[in-house]
Write a protein that holds these residues in place. Structure first.
Motif, PDB file in Angstrom:
ATOM      1  N   ARG A  47       0.810  -1.231   0.000  1.00 23.33           N
ATOM      2  CA  ARG A  47       0.000   0.000   0.000  1.00 23.33           C
ATOM      3  C   ARG A  47       0.840   1.277   0.000  1.00 23.33           C
ATOM      4  O   ARG A  47       0.376   2.312  -0.469  1.00 23.33           O
ATOM      5  CB  ARG A  47      -0.975  -0.029   1.186  1.00 23.33           C
ATOM      6  N   HIS A  76      -9.704  -3.438  -4.148  1.00 20.02           N
ATOM      7  CA  HIS A  76      -8.349  -2.974  -4.453  1.00 20.02           C
ATOM      8  C   HIS A  76      -8.127  -2.810  -5.955  1.00 20.02           C
ATOM      9  O   HIS A  76      -7.485  -1.865  -6.396  1.00 20.02           O
ATOM     10  CB  HIS A  76      -7.318  -3.935  -3.860  1.00 20.02           C
ATOM     11  N   HIS A 127      -8.745  -1.196   2.086  1.00 16.57           N
ATOM     12  CA  HIS A 127      -9.266  -2.205   1.159  1.00 16.57           C
ATOM     13  C   HIS A 127     -10.599  -2.771   1.623  1.00 16.57           C
ATOM     14  O   HIS A 127     -11.375  -3.267   0.816  1.00 16.57           O
ATOM     15  CB  HIS A 127      -8.268  -3.358   1.013  1.00 16.57           C
TER      16      HIS A 127
END
Ligand SMILES: [Zn+2]
Ligand SMILES: [Zn+2]
Length: 302
Positions: A58, A229, A238
């Motif tokens: 991420r 996602h 998410h």
């Protein structure tokens, strides 16, 4: 891309150590497991999974939030200790996955180059033992950061060091526990590539087979909400779905960790899609009188 001999050797050490971990896990058949070593397995799993999901995925790859460089570097060292390669290699493959999801150039789709059980094996790790293992090119913005580049080429050192620490703490039993934790972690991460494109719901419109799977989300601390996602790759959160035409938030331990970083002033500028964008991307949406899109409950696609 032309790789130097040193880089090739460095990269091949990655899957070699994963194979060693599988074999080394058998040590626990001889030593057995105490409660302490079970705790060690879980602790190493959770910490390294978080580094993989919150930092490699991420932060480094999708830039869904920002941190000081030191947090990124330390996080990448911990993520490298997961035994799943360094930051350049990881980001290169993952960007390819998003660009070509479930198409021929996707490095680890369960639908190509094979389907069924062979496709599952391929996406669950078989692809690492093929020429696809070497990315066509490495991301320049990672390669230009000398610290990240060094971590990438020496990715195996944090893993080997963790094995040595395990042995130092509890002898052969803890070494076996370390191998087992590393093996479970490897397969846990790979389920995002395999099961998250096979089982679960598809509340959002995407051009691939990505799914929201609670089972994978459990194993991967939130990464299994994979359909969201793919629909919103730059979202730091998410765990989002659509239920009865409304946005519903799901358990996402990785996002909670990122929120903790924000609380500690180590993370900032978290990107999360607004609800109108989420509803506009939902399957089977219709429009209320207000003109705002509202999703109709989606069908289960598996
Ligand atoms: Zn995917
Ligand atoms: Zn991604």
């Amino acid at each position: 891309m032309n790789y130097s001999l040193l880089t090739i050797v460095s990269y091949i050490i990655g899957p070699t150590l994963i194979i060693v971990s599988h074999i080394g896990s058998l040590l626990i058949l001889i030593t057995g497991l105490s409660w302490g070593s079970v705790l060690w397995i879980v602790l190493l799993y959770v910490i390294r999974m978080l580094a993989t999901t919150a930092i490699y995925h991420r932060l480094l790859t999708h830039r869904s939030y920002q941190t000081p460089a030191l947090v990124l570097w330390v996080g990448c060292i911990v993520a490298a200790a997961a035994g799943q390669m360094g930051p350049s290699w990881w980001k290169a493959h993952h960007l390819n996955h998003h660009q070509y999801s479930d198409q021929d150039q996707d490095p680890h789709s369960p639908y190509t180059p094979a389907k069924g059980l062979r496709g599952f094996y391929w996406s669950q790790g078989g692809w690492l033992l093929s020429p696809r293992f070497f990315p066509a090119k490495l991301p320049s913005n990672v390669e230009s950061d000398l610290v990240l580049k060094v971590i990438d080429r020496l990715h195996f050192i944090p893993l080997v060091a963790l094995g040595a620490i395990s042995y130092f703490i509890g002898g052969v039993e803890y070494l076996g526990a370390f191998f087992l934790s590393t093996t479970l972690l490897f397969h846990g991460v790979q389920t995002v590539n395999s099961l998250s494109h096979i089982i679960g719901k598809q509340p959002f419109i995407t051009n691939d087979h990505s799914r929201n799977s609670w089972f994978v989300a459990f194993l991967t601390l939130g990464e299994g909400w994979h359909n969201l996602h793919h629909a919103f790759p730059s979202s730091s959160r998410h765990g989002i779905t659509i239920c009865a035409g409304r946005v519903v938030y799901l358990p996402d331990p990785t996002f909670s960790f990122i929120k903790m970083l924000e609380f500690l002033r180590l993370g900032s500028k978290l990107r999360v899609p607004v609800e109108t964008d989420l509803l506009a991307r939902a399957k089977n949406r219709h429009f209320e009188d207000s003109g705002l899109p509202v999703a109709v409950e989606t069908a289960v696609n598996s």
